[in-house]
Design a protein around this motif. Structure first.
Motif, short mmCIF file in Angstrom:
data_model
loop_
_atom_site.label_atom_id
_atom_site.label_comp_id
_atom_site.label_asym_id
_atom_site.label_seq_id
_atom_site.Cartn_x
_atom_site.Cartn_y
_atom_site.Cartn_z
N ILE A 85 -22.39 4.72 48.21
CA ILE A 85 -23.08 4.69 49.27
C ILE A 85 -22.40 5.52 50.60
O ILE A 85 -22.93 6.10 51.40
CB ILE A 85 -23.41 3.32 49.94
CG1 ILE A 85 -24.69 2.60 48.82
CG2 ILE A 85 -23.97 3.16 51.06
CD1 ILE A 85 -24.65 1.17 48.92
N VAL A 86 -21.41 5.40 50.58
CA VAL A 86 -20.51 6.13 51.65
C VAL A 86 -20.84 7.72 51.50
O VAL A 86 -21.15 8.41 52.34
CB VAL A 86 -19.05 5.82 51.66
CG1 VAL A 86 -18.23 7.05 52.41
CG2 VAL A 86 -18.77 4.71 52.20
N LEU A 87 -20.68 8.25 50.22
CA LEU A 87 -20.83 9.59 49.99
C LEU A 87 -22.35 10.10 50.38
O LEU A 87 -22.79 11.03 50.74
CB LEU A 87 -20.55 9.77 48.51
CG LEU A 87 -18.93 9.79 48.09
CD1 LEU A 87 -18.71 10.13 46.60
CD2 LEU A 87 -18.37 10.88 48.95
N MET A 88 -23.33 8.96 49.68
CA MET A 88 -24.68 9.41 50.14
C MET A 88 -25.16 9.19 51.56
O MET A 88 -26.02 10.28 51.89
CB MET A 88 -25.58 8.40 49.41
CG MET A 88 -25.52 8.52 47.64
SD MET A 88 -26.38 6.86 46.84
CE MET A 88 -28.13 7.66 47.20
N ILE A 89 -24.51 8.55 52.31
CA ILE A 89 -24.99 8.47 53.71
C ILE A 89 -24.22 9.65 54.46
O ILE A 89 -24.82 10.25 55.12
CB ILE A 89 -24.40 7.14 54.25
CG1 ILE A 89 -25.18 5.93 54.10
CG2 ILE A 89 -24.37 7.46 55.83
CD1 ILE A 89 -24.77 4.58 54.51
N ILE A 126 -25.24 14.84 57.08
CA ILE A 126 -25.02 16.19 57.35
C ILE A 126 -26.54 16.98 57.15
O ILE A 126 -26.88 17.71 57.96
CB ILE A 126 -24.06 16.82 56.16
CG1 ILE A 126 -22.67 16.37 56.18
CG2 ILE A 126 -24.28 18.35 56.01
CD1 ILE A 126 -21.67 16.77 55.21
N VAL A 127 -27.18 16.73 56.13
CA VAL A 127 -28.62 17.33 55.96
C VAL A 127 -29.57 16.95 57.11
O VAL A 127 -30.30 17.72 57.80
CB VAL A 127 -29.30 16.68 54.65
CG1 VAL A 127 -30.86 17.15 54.71
CG2 VAL A 127 -28.55 17.15 53.28
N GLY A 128 -29.33 15.66 57.77
CA GLY A 128 -30.14 15.14 58.78
C GLY A 128 -29.81 15.92 60.02
O GLY A 128 -30.74 16.33 60.76
N LEU A 129 -28.59 16.29 60.31
CA LEU A 129 -28.23 17.02 61.48
C LEU A 129 -28.39 18.51 61.37
O LEU A 129 -28.52 19.10 62.45
CB LEU A 129 -26.75 16.82 61.84
CG LEU A 129 -26.59 15.18 62.26
CD1 LEU A 129 -24.83 14.91 62.23
CD2 LEU A 129 -26.97 14.93 63.63
N THR A 154 -37.78 16.65 51.59
CA THR A 154 -38.24 15.60 50.66
C THR A 154 -36.80 14.67 50.06
O THR A 154 -37.09 13.66 49.68
CB THR A 154 -39.07 16.03 49.55
OG1 THR A 154 -40.30 16.46 50.25
CG2 THR A 154 -39.54 15.05 48.47
N ALA A 155 -35.87 15.72 49.66
CA ALA A 155 -34.67 15.09 48.91
C ALA A 155 -34.19 14.26 49.90
O ALA A 155 -33.72 13.26 49.61
CB ALA A 155 -33.91 16.22 48.59
N HIS A 156 -34.09 14.63 51.25
CA HIS A 156 -33.49 13.69 52.36
C HIS A 156 -34.21 12.35 52.33
O HIS A 156 -33.57 11.31 52.14
CB HIS A 156 -33.72 14.25 53.70
CG HIS A 156 -33.13 13.55 54.85
ND1 HIS A 156 -31.70 13.48 55.09
CD2 HIS A 156 -33.82 12.73 55.66
CE1 HIS A 156 -31.60 12.67 56.14
NE2 HIS A 156 -32.82 12.23 56.62
N LYS A 157 -35.55 12.33 52.14
CA LYS A 157 -36.25 11.13 52.17
C LYS A 157 -35.92 10.35 51.03
O LYS A 157 -35.78 9.05 51.00
CB LYS A 157 -37.83 11.28 52.29
CG LYS A 157 -37.99 12.06 53.52
CD LYS A 157 -39.69 12.43 53.46
CE LYS A 157 -40.04 13.22 54.80
NZ LYS A 157 -41.57 13.48 54.59
N SER A 158 -35.86 11.05 49.82
CA SER A 158 -35.79 10.38 48.56
C SER A 158 -34.18 9.71 48.48
O SER A 158 -34.16 8.54 48.02
CB SER A 158 -35.83 11.40 47.51
OG SER A 158 -37.02 11.86 47.29
N MET A 159 -33.21 10.46 48.99
CA MET A 159 -31.94 10.07 49.01
C MET A 159 -31.90 8.70 49.87
O MET A 159 -31.19 7.88 49.45
CB MET A 159 -30.95 10.94 49.53
CG MET A 159 -29.56 10.54 49.14
SD MET A 159 -28.36 11.52 48.78
CE MET A 159 -28.79 12.99 48.18
N GLY A 160 -32.54 8.84 51.05
CA GLY A 160 -32.60 7.51 52.02
C GLY A 160 -33.05 6.26 51.30
O GLY A 160 -32.48 5.29 51.60
N ILE A 161 -34.28 6.67 50.45
CA ILE A 161 -34.87 5.43 49.81
C ILE A 161 -33.81 4.95 48.78
O ILE A 161 -33.62 3.54 48.51
CB ILE A 161 -36.11 5.66 48.99
CG1 ILE A 161 -37.27 6.11 50.15
CG2 ILE A 161 -36.71 4.87 48.14
CD1 ILE A 161 -37.76 4.98 50.97
N SER A 162 -33.10 5.77 48.11
CA SER A 162 -32.03 5.54 47.29
C SER A 162 -30.74 4.39 47.63
O SER A 162 -30.34 3.69 47.48
CB SER A 162 -31.27 6.87 46.56
OG SER A 162 -32.19 7.52 45.88
#
Length: 196
Positions: free
Chosen positions: A21-25, A30-33, A49-57
């Motif tokens: 979870i640390v690595l994913m956040i 990085i992507v969000g900024l 879309t990848a950002h949204k999908s990873m957020g759901i993950s």
């Protein structure tokens, strides 16, 4: 290493949840900024879309992590830790859990209320909408998403700083018990281990 938490250490499952979870956040941050600077090309929409999908993950993993924490418990504070520090550490842990759940939920709500077509979770299926189009709600959800991010950054800095303080200055096991256990070589036995 035990998969379940013990009184002295976080088990393998908790460690795996924590570091994944640390690595994913970190990746999401990085992507969000930076994604606002990307040109509006097909690649931009893929990244979004990848950002949204990873957020759901992260949301799913955090729910699983919370369930595991409730099932497996948590180690007791390291011996010698003042009671107030243990209370602050516990409150910080629960606040981090709440933020890591609220961040993806606010992003999902923002996406839902924006009136965009449903995004496909890693291209596999459409994510359901949490609300219909609502400009006011979309703005509030976007603002909450950004605010929660900066609060999360602050709390993560405090959390990591405390762990390094314990490791470098108090020289206790606070940080080490969230890391894979090191194998300790047994000390040589004076009667059996000798040079011929």
């Amino acid at each position: 290493m035990s998969l379940k938490n013990t009184r002295d250490r976080w088990g393998g499952v908790s460690q795996a949840f924590h570091w994944l979870i640390v690595l994913m956040i970190l990746g999401l941050a990085i992507v969000g900024l930076t994604m606002g600077e990307l040109p509006r090309t097909p690649k931009y929409f893929w990244v979004y879309t990848a950002h949204k999908s990873m957020g759901i993950s992260v949301l799913v993993l955090m729910l699983a992590r919370l369930g595991w924490r409730l099932y497996a418990g948590a180690p007791v504070p390291v011996a010698g830790t003042p009671r107030w520090q243990a209370a602050v550490a516990s409150a910080t842990h629960w606040a981090l859990y709440a933020l890591a759940l609220a961040m993806p939920l606010s992003g999902w709500l923002y996406d839902s209320a924006s009136g965009l077509r449903p995004f496909r979770y890693f291209g596999l299926f459409d994510m359901p909408k949490l609300s219909g189009p609502n400009e006011w709600l979309a703005e509030r959800a976007r603002d909450a998403h950004e605010l929660l991010f900066w609060v999360l950054v602050l709390l993560v800095a405090v959390h990591a700083g405390a762990a390094f303080y314990h490791h470098l200055f108090r020289r206790d096991e606070t940080l080490a018990r969230m890391l894979p256990a090191r194998k300790v070589r047994p000390a040589p036995h004076p009667e059996t281990d000798h040079v011929a």
